[in-house]
Design an enzyme around this catalytic site. Structure first.
Site, PDB file in Angstrom:
ATOM      1  N   SER A 230     -11.252  -0.483   1.985  1.00  0.00           N
ATOM      2  CA  SER A 230     -10.685  -0.753   3.320  1.00  0.00           C
ATOM      3  C   SER A 230     -10.245   0.566   3.947  1.00  0.00           C
ATOM      4  O   SER A 230      -9.512   1.332   3.320  1.00  0.00           O
ATOM      5  CB  SER A 230      -9.482  -1.682   3.206  1.00  0.00           C
ATOM      6  OG  SER A 230      -9.895  -2.906   2.673  1.00  0.00           O
TER       7      SER A 230
ATOM      8  N   GLU B 227      -6.116   4.144   5.559  1.00  0.00           N
ATOM      9  CA  GLU B 227      -5.682   3.946   4.164  1.00  0.00           C
ATOM     10  C   GLU B 227      -6.092   5.116   3.259  1.00  0.00           C
ATOM     11  O   GLU B 227      -5.270   5.632   2.505  1.00  0.00           O
ATOM     12  CB  GLU B 227      -6.241   2.622   3.639  1.00  0.00           C
ATOM     13  CG  GLU B 227      -5.626   2.195   2.335  1.00  0.00           C
ATOM     14  CD  GLU B 227      -6.138   0.853   1.835  1.00  0.00           C
ATOM     15  OE1 GLU B 227      -5.926  -0.166   2.520  1.00  0.00           O
ATOM     16  OE2 GLU B 227      -6.775   0.840   0.774  1.00  0.00           O
TER      17      GLU B 227
ATOM     18  N   ARG C  72       0.817  -1.222   0.000  1.00  0.00           N
ATOM     19  CA  ARG C  72       0.000   0.000   0.000  1.00  0.00           C
ATOM     20  C   ARG C  72       0.850   1.272   0.000  1.00  0.00           C
ATOM     21  O   ARG C  72       0.419   2.321   0.475  1.00  0.00           O
ATOM     22  CB  ARG C  72      -0.971   0.031   1.191  1.00  0.00           C
ATOM     23  CG  ARG C  72      -2.037  -1.011   1.148  1.00  0.00           C
ATOM     24  CD  ARG C  72      -2.940  -0.877  -0.069  1.00  0.00           C
ATOM     25  NE  ARG C  72      -3.894  -1.961  -0.097  1.00  0.00           N
ATOM     26  CZ  ARG C  72      -3.678  -3.145  -0.676  1.00  0.00           C
ATOM     27  NH1 ARG C  72      -2.556  -3.369  -1.322  1.00  0.00           N
ATOM     28  NH2 ARG C  72      -4.585  -4.098  -0.638  1.00  0.00           N
TER      29      ARG C  72
HETATM   30  C1  LIG Z   1     -15.528  -0.195  -2.883  1.00  0.00           C
HETATM   31  C2  LIG Z   1     -14.041   0.029  -2.916  1.00  0.00           C
HETATM   32  C3  LIG Z   1     -13.174  -1.055  -3.029  1.00  0.00           C
HETATM   33  C4  LIG Z   1     -11.775  -0.859  -3.061  1.00  0.00           C
HETATM   34  N1  LIG Z   1     -10.963  -1.946  -3.135  1.00  0.00           N
HETATM   35  C5  LIG Z   1      -9.614  -1.777  -3.138  1.00  0.00           C
HETATM   36  C6  LIG Z   1      -8.732  -2.906  -3.193  1.00  0.00           C
HETATM   37  O1  LIG Z   1      -9.167  -4.049  -3.266  1.00  0.00           O
HETATM   38  N2  LIG Z   1      -7.407  -2.677  -3.177  1.00  0.00           N
HETATM   39  C7  LIG Z   1      -6.863  -1.429  -3.117  1.00  0.00           C
HETATM   40  O2  LIG Z   1      -5.626  -1.304  -3.103  1.00  0.00           O
HETATM   41  N3  LIG Z   1      -7.681  -0.328  -3.071  1.00  0.00           N
HETATM   42  C8  LIG Z   1      -9.029  -0.474  -3.082  1.00  0.00           C
HETATM   43  N4  LIG Z   1      -9.845   0.616  -3.010  1.00  0.00           N
HETATM   44  C9  LIG Z   1      -9.262   1.968  -2.904  1.00  0.00           C
HETATM   45  C10 LIG Z   1      -9.168   2.725  -4.247  1.00  0.00           C
HETATM   46  O3  LIG Z   1     -10.083   2.246  -5.183  1.00  0.00           O
HETATM   47  C11 LIG Z   1      -7.782   2.663  -4.880  1.00  0.00           C
HETATM   48  O4  LIG Z   1      -6.803   3.128  -3.993  1.00  0.00           O
HETATM   49  C12 LIG Z   1      -7.709   3.481  -6.178  1.00  0.00           C
HETATM   50  O5  LIG Z   1      -6.546   3.129  -6.899  1.00  0.00           O
HETATM   51  C13 LIG Z   1      -7.709   4.990  -5.962  1.00  0.00           C
HETATM   52  O6  LIG Z   1      -7.672   5.610  -7.242  1.00  0.00           O
HETATM   53  P1  LIG Z   1      -8.452   6.954  -7.510  1.00  0.00           P
HETATM   54  O7  LIG Z   1      -8.200   7.309  -8.933  1.00  0.00           O
HETATM   55  O8  LIG Z   1      -9.875   6.838  -7.111  1.00  0.00           O
HETATM   56  O9  LIG Z   1      -7.656   7.939  -6.565  1.00  0.00           O
HETATM   57  P2  LIG Z   1      -8.245   9.156  -5.685  1.00  0.00           P
HETATM   58  O10 LIG Z   1      -9.117   8.618  -4.620  1.00  0.00           O
HETATM   59  O11 LIG Z   1      -8.801  10.202  -6.567  1.00  0.00           O
HETATM   60  O12 LIG Z   1      -6.888   9.702  -5.033  1.00  0.00           O
HETATM   61  C14 LIG Z   1      -6.198   8.919  -4.088  1.00  0.00           C
HETATM   62  C15 LIG Z   1      -4.771   9.467  -3.968  1.00  0.00           C
HETATM   63  O13 LIG Z   1      -4.078   9.274  -5.199  1.00  0.00           O
HETATM   64  C16 LIG Z   1      -3.635  10.538  -5.736  1.00  0.00           C
HETATM   65  N5  LIG Z   1      -3.813  10.485  -7.185  1.00  0.00           N
HETATM   66  C17 LIG Z   1      -4.904  10.057  -7.883  1.00  0.00           C
HETATM   67  N6  LIG Z   1      -4.664  10.156  -9.204  1.00  0.00           N
HETATM   68  C18 LIG Z   1      -3.402  10.649  -9.336  1.00  0.00           C
HETATM   69  C19 LIG Z   1      -2.560  10.996 -10.447  1.00  0.00           C
HETATM   70  N7  LIG Z   1      -2.967  10.839 -11.709  1.00  0.00           N
HETATM   71  N8  LIG Z   1      -1.326  11.476 -10.183  1.00  0.00           N
HETATM   72  C20 LIG Z   1      -0.867  11.639  -8.914  1.00  0.00           C
HETATM   73  N9  LIG Z   1      -1.606  11.345  -7.827  1.00  0.00           N
HETATM   74  C21 LIG Z   1      -2.859  10.856  -8.046  1.00  0.00           C
HETATM   75  C22 LIG Z   1      -4.537  11.589  -5.071  1.00  0.00           C
HETATM   76  O14 LIG Z   1      -3.885  12.859  -5.021  1.00  0.00           O
HETATM   77  C23 LIG Z   1      -4.732  10.984  -3.698  1.00  0.00           C
HETATM   78  O15 LIG Z   1      -3.594  11.271  -2.909  1.00  0.00           O
HETATM   79  C24 LIG Z   1     -11.249   0.455  -2.988  1.00  0.00           C
HETATM   80  C25 LIG Z   1     -12.135   1.547  -2.882  1.00  0.00           C
HETATM   81  C26 LIG Z   1     -13.509   1.331  -2.844  1.00  0.00           C
HETATM   82  C27 LIG Z   1     -14.439   2.504  -2.738  1.00  0.00           C
END
Ligand SMILES: Cc1cc2nc3c(=O)[nH]c(=O)nc-3n(C[C@H](O)[C@H](O)[C@H](O)COP(=O)(O)OP(=O)(O)OC[C@H]3O[C@@H](n4cnc5c(N)ncnc54)[C@H](O)[C@@H]3O)c2cc1C
Length: 346
Positions: free
Chosen positions: A240, A341, A164
């Site tokens: 999570s 997280e 992570r």
């Molecule tokens: C129902 C559910 C299930 C999930 N299951 C998992 C799982 O099984 N495993 C897991 O690891 N995670 C899981 N997650 C968490 C999440 O989906 C992941 O961490 C996902 O990769 C976040 O991506 P995002 O684009 O939504 O990022 P955001 O939520 O928009 O941002 C998260 C972080 O990443 C940064 N960020 C986003 N895009 C960029 C970019 N292009 N450049 C630089 N920084 C950036 C943001 O600044 C922030 O700090 C889950 C979430 C939910 C709601």
């Protein structure tokens, strides 16, 4: 040409659905717009926050006083038609790319099906599930470097991936904006290392196809409220909420003593250097925070202990109160400080 909006509500752009507005907001659709938007904010002395799909994010109730830049760079290019390399725009929805990879008969991300958010968000916390992590297949991450003010490429090693973690959420937090991710997949069999998945396909004569494994993963996720399904209150979360803590092995007797159980019955994995990893969900349950726990408008998913949820009109303050109560209780009972997280905006 940048289109900057004012007072953009952020709650609808997140899976949690909480928090206030952004003072300024821009969605960038081409790479040159990134330095342009940064310069716009710098000229006004405003902080900038990078938004992907908002699935790992907590937005405070008073929102954000700077510029939120959503990365909406699209496109998936299979490097050569015969090779399993893909260059994926950071704004591509992750789960769509998983499907595209499977369509091209490429293995390596099938167990990561159903994870919400953008592809650019996946290297940030080295997304992982069901026996796979993106660090196993990422060859390069294309970024804009806010310090050197230039576009560059980082190889897998330079990203510093761990559980992570990567440099993007630790040592170089805020420095790089991910513009694209290059995956090196392989033509081969699906990964069935995870026990839940093995059980699904037990007794079958032929080994499952990539698509069948991805669908099985989505089914398991759906059953746990870990797949975004409109109308399912259990998925109004950030997945999570706590990381599985990695602690000194000598804490095990203390936990066993606190619960009056055999040390051997505590679920744990070796994490190297005399450390062990304990499932955060197990600690929560033993501390009294079980599935379906309700605390006003905040709560715990009825199908997944680790997912804190917005039960309707929760505010950030509601979620934060429950988070603090869980952290304090687990610390008091077991001497372990849980780490959140999801990222806090701002
Ligand atoms: C129902 C559910 C299930 C999930 N299951 C998992 C799982 O099984 N495993 C897991 O690891 N995670 C899981 N997650 C968490 C999440 O989906 C992941 O961490 C996902 O990769 C976040 O991506 P995002 O684009 O939504 O990022 P955001 O939520 O928009 O941002 C998260 C972080 O990443 C940064 N960020 C986003 N895009 C960029 C970019 N292009 N450049 C630089 N920084 C950036 C943001 O600044 C922030 O700090 C889950 C979430 C939910 C709601």
């Amino acid at each position: 040409m940048l289109t900057i909006r004012e007072n953009q509500p952020l709650a609808p752009l997140t899976t949690f659905g909480i928090g206030g507005p952004a003072r300024y907001f821009v969605a960038v659709r081409t790479a040159p717009e990134i330095p342009e938007a940064l310069a716009w904010a710098e000229a006004r002395g405003l902080p900038v926050f990078i938004l992907g799909g908002g699935s790992n994010l907590l937005v405070p109730d008073n929102g954000f006083g700077g510029l939120v830049m959503q990365i909406d760079l699209r496109g998936v290019i299979q490097d050569k038609p015969w090779s399993p390399d893909f260059i994926v725009g950071a704004g591509e929805p992750w789960d769509q790319f998983v499907d595209q990879a499977i369509e091209a008969n490429c293995a390596g991300v099938e167990c990561l099906a159903g994870i919400p958010g953008s592809t650019g968000g996946t290297p940030v916390q080295n997304v992982g599930a069901y026996g796979q992590e993106v660090s196993q297949t990422i060859r390069q991450v294309h970024v804009y470097d806010r310090v050197d003010k230039q576009f560059r490429q980082l190889n897998n090693h330079e990203c510093g991936f761990r559980y992570r973690e990567s440099i993007f959420n630790t040592t170089a937090r805020g420095r790089y904006i991910v513009t694209a991710v290059v995956f090196l997949l392989h033509y081969g069999k699906p990964n069935l290392s995870y026990a839940d998945l093995q059980k699904r396909f037990e007794g079958r004569l032929r080994s499952p196809k990539l698509r069948e494994v991805a669908e099985a993963v989505r089914d398991i996720r759906r059953s746990k409220g870990m797949l975004i399904v409109p109308g399912d209150a259990d998925c109004r979360s950030a997945g999570s909420f706590f990381k599985n803590p990695i602690v000194d092995a000598n804490l095990i007797p203390r936990i066993a003593g606190a619960l009056d159980i055999e040390a051997s019955s505590i679920p744990q994995w070796l994490a190297g250097n005399g450390k062990i990893k304990i499932p955060a969900a197990w600690l929560l349950e033993r501390a009294g925070f079980t599935k379906g726990f309700v605390d006003g408008a905040a709560g715990i998913s009825s199908r997944h202990t680790l997912a804190l949820i917005n039960r309707g009109n929760a505010t950030f303050a509601d979620i934060e109160r429950l988070q603090n109560c869980i952290i304090a209780t687990v610390r008091e009972r077991f001497g372990i400080t849980l780490e959140r997280e999801p990222v806090l905006l701002g």
